[in-house]
Design a protein around this motif. Structure first.
Motif, PDB file in Angstrom:
ATOM      1  N   ASP A 188       0.853  -1.185   0.000  1.00 59.52           N
ATOM      2  CA  ASP A 188       0.000   0.000   0.000  1.00 59.52           C
ATOM      3  C   ASP A 188       0.900   1.250   0.000  1.00 59.52           C
ATOM      4  O   ASP A 188       1.625   1.503   0.961  1.00 59.52           O
ATOM      5  CB  ASP A 188      -0.884  -0.055   1.255  1.00 59.52           C
ATOM      6  N   GLN A 189       0.852   2.011  -1.065  1.00 59.02           N
ATOM      7  CA  GLN A 189       1.775   3.141  -1.233  1.00 59.02           C
ATOM      8  C   GLN A 189       1.548   4.260  -0.215  1.00 59.02           C
ATOM      9  O   GLN A 189       2.402   5.126  -0.044  1.00 59.02           O
ATOM     10  CB  GLN A 189       1.703   3.702  -2.656  1.00 59.02           C
ATOM     11  N   LYS A 190       0.367   4.232   0.447  1.00 63.41           N
ATOM     12  CA  LYS A 190       0.145   5.229   1.503  1.00 63.41           C
ATOM     13  C   LYS A 190       0.783   4.766   2.807  1.00 63.41           C
ATOM     14  O   LYS A 190       1.102   5.573   3.672  1.00 63.41           O
ATOM     15  CB  LYS A 190      -1.355   5.478   1.710  1.00 63.41           C
ATOM     16  N   PHE A 191       0.967   3.465   2.931  1.00 64.87           N
ATOM     17  CA  PHE A 191       1.616   2.927   4.134  1.00 64.87           C
ATOM     18  C   PHE A 191       3.123   3.168   4.046  1.00 64.87           C
ATOM     19  O   PHE A 191       3.760   3.649   4.983  1.00 64.87           O
ATOM     20  CB  PHE A 191       1.315   1.429   4.272  1.00 64.87           C
ATOM     21  N   VAL A 192       3.673   2.816   2.905  1.00 64.46           N
ATOM     22  CA  VAL A 192       5.099   3.047   2.660  1.00 64.46           C
ATOM     23  C   VAL A 192       5.290   3.127   1.146  1.00 64.46           C
ATOM     24  O   VAL A 192       4.610   2.430   0.395  1.00 64.46           O
ATOM     25  CB  VAL A 192       5.980   1.951   3.313  1.00 64.46           C
ATOM     26  N   SER A 193       6.189   3.981   0.711  1.00 63.06           N
ATOM     27  CA  SER A 193       6.393   4.167  -0.726  1.00 63.06           C
ATOM     28  C   SER A 193       7.282   3.088  -1.319  1.00 63.06           C
ATOM     29  O   SER A 193       8.252   2.670  -0.703  1.00 63.06           O
ATOM     30  CB  SER A 193       7.083   5.506  -0.988  1.00 63.06           C
ATOM     31  N   GLY A 194       6.924   2.685  -2.505  1.00 67.32           N
ATOM     32  CA  GLY A 194       7.893   1.992  -3.344  1.00 67.32           C
ATOM     33  C   GLY A 194       8.055   0.496  -3.226  1.00 67.32           C
ATOM     34  O   GLY A 194       8.986  -0.054  -3.792  1.00 67.32           O
ATOM     35  N   ILE A 195       7.173  -0.181  -2.491  1.00 67.43           N
ATOM     36  CA  ILE A 195       7.303  -1.638  -2.452  1.00 67.43           C
ATOM     37  C   ILE A 195       6.293  -2.237  -3.427  1.00 67.43           C
ATOM     38  O   ILE A 195       5.100  -2.184  -3.191  1.00 67.43           O
ATOM     39  CB  ILE A 195       7.100  -2.207  -1.036  1.00 67.43           C
ATOM     40  N   GLY A 196       6.791  -2.755  -4.509  1.00 69.41           N
ATOM     41  CA  GLY A 196       5.935  -3.415  -5.489  1.00 69.41           C
ATOM     42  C   GLY A 196       5.834  -4.895  -5.189  1.00 69.41           C
ATOM     43  O   GLY A 196       6.344  -5.378  -4.172  1.00 69.41           O
ATOM     44  N   ASN A 197       5.187  -5.613  -6.083  1.00 68.91           N
ATOM     45  CA  ASN A 197       4.883  -7.016  -5.821  1.00 68.91           C
ATOM     46  C   ASN A 197       6.128  -7.901  -5.656  1.00 68.91           C
ATOM     47  O   ASN A 197       6.205  -8.709  -4.738  1.00 68.91           O
ATOM     48  CB  ASN A 197       3.994  -7.552  -6.948  1.00 68.91           C
ATOM     49  N   ILE A 198       7.089  -7.739  -6.521  1.00 67.87           N
ATOM     50  CA  ILE A 198       8.277  -8.606  -6.444  1.00 67.87           C
ATOM     51  C   ILE A 198       8.985  -8.408  -5.104  1.00 67.87           C
ATOM     52  O   ILE A 198       9.297  -9.358  -4.392  1.00 67.87           O
ATOM     53  CB  ILE A 198       9.264  -8.306  -7.598  1.00 67.87           C
ATOM     54  N   TYR A 199       9.212  -7.147  -4.751  1.00 69.99           N
ATOM     55  CA  TYR A 199       9.913  -6.854  -3.499  1.00 69.99           C
ATOM     56  C   TYR A 199       9.118  -7.321  -2.284  1.00 69.99           C
ATOM     57  O   TYR A 199       9.702  -7.843  -1.328  1.00 69.99           O
ATOM     58  CB  TYR A 199      10.219  -5.362  -3.389  1.00 69.99           C
ATOM     59  N   ALA A 200       7.787  -7.166  -2.331  1.00 68.94           N
ATOM     60  CA  ALA A 200       6.968  -7.591  -1.189  1.00 68.94           C
ATOM     61  C   ALA A 200       7.113  -9.102  -0.973  1.00 68.94           C
ATOM     62  O   ALA A 200       7.261  -9.563   0.159  1.00 68.94           O
ATOM     63  CB  ALA A 200       5.516  -7.206  -1.412  1.00 68.94           C
ATOM     64  N   ASN A 201       7.106  -9.864  -2.059  1.00 63.12           N
ATOM     65  CA  ASN A 201       7.318 -11.308  -1.957  1.00 63.12           C
ATOM     66  C   ASN A 201       8.660 -11.623  -1.302  1.00 63.12           C
ATOM     67  O   ASN A 201       8.760 -12.459  -0.417  1.00 63.12           O
ATOM     68  CB  ASN A 201       7.310 -11.948  -3.361  1.00 63.12           C
ATOM     69  N   GLU A 202       9.688 -10.943  -1.761  1.00 64.20           N
ATOM     70  CA  GLU A 202      11.036 -11.221  -1.261  1.00 64.20           C
ATOM     71  C   GLU A 202      11.234 -10.759   0.179  1.00 64.20           C
ATOM     72  O   GLU A 202      11.959 -11.391   0.944  1.00 64.20           O
ATOM     73  CB  GLU A 202      12.081 -10.576  -2.184  1.00 64.20           C
ATOM     74  N   ILE A 203      10.571  -9.682   0.556  1.00 66.54           N
ATOM     75  CA  ILE A 203      10.654  -9.206   1.950  1.00 66.54           C
ATOM     76  C   ILE A 203      10.056 -10.260   2.888  1.00 66.54           C
ATOM     77  O   ILE A 203      10.618 -10.576   3.932  1.00 66.54           O
ATOM     78  CB  ILE A 203       9.938  -7.839   2.117  1.00 66.54           C
ATOM     79  N   MET A 204       8.923 -10.829   2.477  1.00 65.11           N
ATOM     80  CA  MET A 204       8.284 -11.840   3.320  1.00 65.11           C
ATOM     81  C   MET A 204       9.166 -13.073   3.462  1.00 65.11           C
ATOM     82  O   MET A 204       9.228 -13.681   4.519  1.00 65.11           O
ATOM     83  CB  MET A 204       6.900 -12.224   2.762  1.00 65.11           C
ATOM     84  N   PHE A 205       9.874 -13.423   2.400  1.00 68.91           N
ATOM     85  CA  PHE A 205      10.773 -14.569   2.504  1.00 68.91           C
ATOM     86  C   PHE A 205      11.952 -14.236   3.415  1.00 68.91           C
ATOM     87  O   PHE A 205      12.354 -15.029   4.263  1.00 68.91           O
ATOM     88  CB  PHE A 205      11.277 -15.029   1.121  1.00 68.91           C
TER      89      PHE A 205
END
Ligand SMILES: [Zn+2]
Length: 295
Positions: A188-205
């Motif tokens: 959610d770009q209002k929560f934090v800027s700049g995390i798209g789908n690929i990065y979100a997947n990798e952050i969770m891992f």
């Protein structure tokens, strides 16, 4: 092919880097606006407020590229889904130097300007900056530099995760979203800027947390791991030049290498436990995770 937001955003850092090198100090000689919609139909105002000015600086606010001019105005550029900026330098010994930034498409591989070129800046040294956009969702807006912080495009952006964002702030914001899925909130770009789908997947891992966990179920330790993962993965993304999957080319003309790093996104086998990577849907986006390593 579906274009991931991540691709656009992280590469905007590289576009801005490249554009700084190429454009600062140049004077805008003329602006040709072929599609008035791109400047919100303010053709006269846009030209009046930009022609004759020198480019002072180029900055980025999340996905927005900001070109500061010497006359107190700034141009905000959003590439949206299919926008592209191409710089063509003055020809040297018969050579034309071209740099591209933005979204790729085969239809863009043709001499410029073409049918998808909607705005053309000409500079005093005969170089050009072309704005191309197949679907015309992007925009160029002329604003007063001093009023930029008040513009809704800028004001409503979430915090920049690599720019002094504090864990306590992250935690406080999370507490307001206890019943949401962690991965969806990160995107959610209002929560934090700049995390798209690929990065979100990798952050969770990175955090070893299942992407569909509700925020209310996360322990303090887990929240810390997610926060650390955001910093780690985004830095990795910048270091590797964006997350371009196949065809995306940034302004410096290099393809991003982040996909070589990807541990779960579009992977079949987990690199840690060698078990299968599972694919699910969260908020309509393809979500990849390892059910053994991520709890
Ligand atoms: Zn695993």
């Amino acid at each position: 092919m579906r274009i991931d937001h991540t691709i656009a955003f992280r590469s905007i850092i590289t576009i801005v880097k490249g554009a700084k090198k190429k454009l600062i100090g140049k004077k805008i000689k003329s602006v040709e606006i072929r599609v008035p919609k791109m400047v919100n139909f303010l053709v006269k105002e846009f030209k009046k407020g930009s022609i004759g000015a020198e480019i002072k600086d180029i900055r980025r606010f999340a996905k927005i590229i900001v070109i500061d001019l010497s006359n107190g105005n700034s141009i905000l550029i959003h590439l949206k889904l299919t926008g592209q900026l191409v710089y063509a330098g003055p020809s040297k010994i018969g050579q034309i130097e071209i740099e591209k930034g933005g979204h790729p498409s085969r239809v863009y591989d043709q001499p410029l300007p073409h049918n998808y070129t909607h705005v053309i800046f000409k500079f005093n040294d005969k170089s050009h900056l072309y704005y191309n956009d197949i679907r015309k969702f992007g925009y160029l807006k002329l604003v007063k530099t001093a009023e930029m912080g008040e513009r809704p495009e800028i004001k409503n952006l979430g915090p920049e995760p690599l720019d002094g964002w504090k864990y306590e702030e992250f935690k406080t914001k999370l507490a307001r979203r206890e019943r949401s899925k962690i991965k969806q909130v990160l995107m959610d770009q209002k929560f934090v800027s700049g995390i798209g789908n690929i990065y979100a997947n990798e952050i969770m891992f990175y955090a070893r947390i299942s992407p569909d966990r509700l925020i209310g179920t996360l322990t303090e330790e887990e929240k810390k791991k997610v926060f650390k993962g955001i910093q780690f993965i985004l830095k990795k993304g910048i270091e590797l030049g964006g997350s371009s999957e196949n065809t995306y080319v940034n302004l410096e003309g290099k393809k991003g290498d982040f996909m070589k790093y990807a541990r779960v996104y579009q992977q079949k086998v987990c690199k840690i436990c060698v078990g299968p990577i599972k694919r699910i849907n969260i908020g309509g986006r393809g979500t990849f995770y390892c059910p053994s390593c991520q709890v």
